[in-house]
Design an enzyme around this catalytic site. Structure first.
Site, PDB file in Angstrom:
ATOM      1  N   SER A 247      -0.522 -16.567  -8.090  1.00  0.00           N
ATOM      2  CA  SER A 247       0.160 -15.434  -7.503  1.00  0.00           C
ATOM      3  C   SER A 247       0.950 -15.764  -6.701  1.00  0.00           C
ATOM      4  CB  SER A 247      -1.033 -14.666  -6.640  1.00  0.00           C
ATOM      5  OG  SER A 247      -1.571 -15.483  -5.694  1.00  0.00           O
ATOM      6  N   LYS A 292      -4.105  -9.449   0.839  1.00  0.00           N
ATOM      7  CA  LYS A 292      -2.846 -10.207   1.100  1.00  0.00           C
ATOM      8  C   LYS A 292      -2.023  -9.265   2.116  1.00  0.00           C
ATOM      9  CE  LYS A 292      -3.026 -12.798  -2.995  1.00  0.00           C
ATOM     10  NZ  LYS A 292      -2.115 -13.315  -4.288  1.00  0.00           N
TER      11      LYS A 292
END
Length: 354
Positions: A247, A292
């Protein structure tokens, strides 16, 4: 007595859930543990400012089993997410298997980020199709080796990994397939010398059946997995330990572009983000987006580059003071960075719940 019984049950009863929490966020333009995250040698670099932070998520280990109280506490907490255990660890993966898979994905994401960044800057990158793995006990074992460069199959040029499977499966099981290769050792020696390999070899492999019954039985295989390898015109090292998964690809790519470009991409602003990236610069979705964004805002981020496919989920709970920016490609991200540094934030493509 009933209360005591309920308390004991809450502690003793294990539930099949795992927990996700915000993880560390690291500036790809800065240092981590005393070393630059992006270390470029052999090419001119430029000073950078601001932040282009990659973000992470902490997850409980495969062997960890939550009790009922912990699961309820996680469901009630704003900064935690409790999900079914199989969501994070499908097929009963062990911690060792999960760690290995994450490390491989992280390594591949670094490679893709380098390619995408250099191509964005019109810096040539040589790409070749190679034998990534040879499956033990299959026909290719002992004939093809990891790192061999595949030039053609049955005389047909190979330009991408998928070409290999297509050409092999044209055969019936039991038929021979001819691979034209550059052996791994010769390819490595030529790369080290900065030259193209001078010679090739022809290797014949007899195909086997992929399965024992049904449609799978008619598919021919040789037992290899093809991949890509690249030759870069200079050294780009990404130095970040204890991180796994794919990611961070987008933020690595943007950091590389920033360091190799005279323009300051951030304008001194604190920008974070996430997203996979492929060699063509396409940004893909990731897991744990809400964790996140929380972690990024807690560290001071004001803008968050968000993969388009994660936008709807992320927009349901946006941390105060954080602007979510929708991105599909590295070009989208660079265009949005330009708007941010020019204070044209009203023109940014926003994430919505729709």
């Amino acid at each position: 007595m009933l209360l005591i019984a309920l308390l004991c049950a809450g502690v003793l009863i294990k539930v099949p859930y795992a927990e996700m929490t915000p993880g560390p966020t690291v500036n790809t333009l800065g240092d981590h543990d005393g070393e630059p995250v992006l270390d470029i040698k052999g090419h001119k670099t430029y000073p950078t400012d601001g932040h282009l932070n990659m973000t992470t998520v902490r997850v409980t280990s495969p062997d960890y089993r939550m009790n009922l109280f912990q699961a309820v506490a996680g469901w009630l907490a704003h900064d935690n997410v409790v999900v079914p255990h199989e969501t994070l660890y499908p097929d009963g993966k062990t911690e060792e298997q999960s760690t290995q898979e994450n490390a491989e994905e992280f390594s591949q994401s670094q490679e893709s980020a380098k390619v995408a960044a250099l191509r964005e800057l019109d810096i040539p990158v040589s790409t070749r199709v190679v034998v990534a793995t040879v499956v033990k006990g299959n026909p290719a074992e002992g004939k093809l080796h990891a790192g061999d460069v595949i030039k053609s199959v049955d005389g047909s040029p190979v330009r991408k990994p998928g070409d290999v499977a297509k050409l092999v499966t044209k055969h019936e099981p039991g038929e021979p397939v001819v691979f034209t290769i550059v052996p791994a050792a010769d390819a490595a020696a030529a790369e080290k010398a900065g030259e193209e390999p001078a010679s090739t070899e022809r290797v014949t492999v007899t195909t086997a059946r992929a399965g024992k019954s049904g449609a799978e039985a008619e598919r021919a295989i040789v037992g290899i997995q093809a991949g890509t390898d690249h030759t870069f015109p200079f050294t780009v090292d990404i130095k970040l330990a204890d991180v796994g998964g794919p990611s961070a690809g987008l933020m690595f790519a943007l950091g590389i572009v920033d360091k190799l470009s005279p323009d300051d991409l951030t304008g001194g602003k604190f920008i974070a983000g996430t997203g996979t990236i492929d060699e063509e610069g396409t940004v893909g979705p990731i897991g744990g987006i809400s964790m996140k964004t929380v972690g990024a805002r807690a560290k001071g981020a004001r803008f968050f580059l968000t993969p388009a496919d994660n936008c709807a989920t992320a927009a349901r709970d946006i941390p105060d003071g954080l602007t979510l920016v929708k991105v599909d490609t590295i070009d989208d991200a660079l265009d949005s960075l330009k708007k941010i540094r020019e204070d044209r934030t009203g023109a940014l493509p926003a994430c919505t719940t729709g």
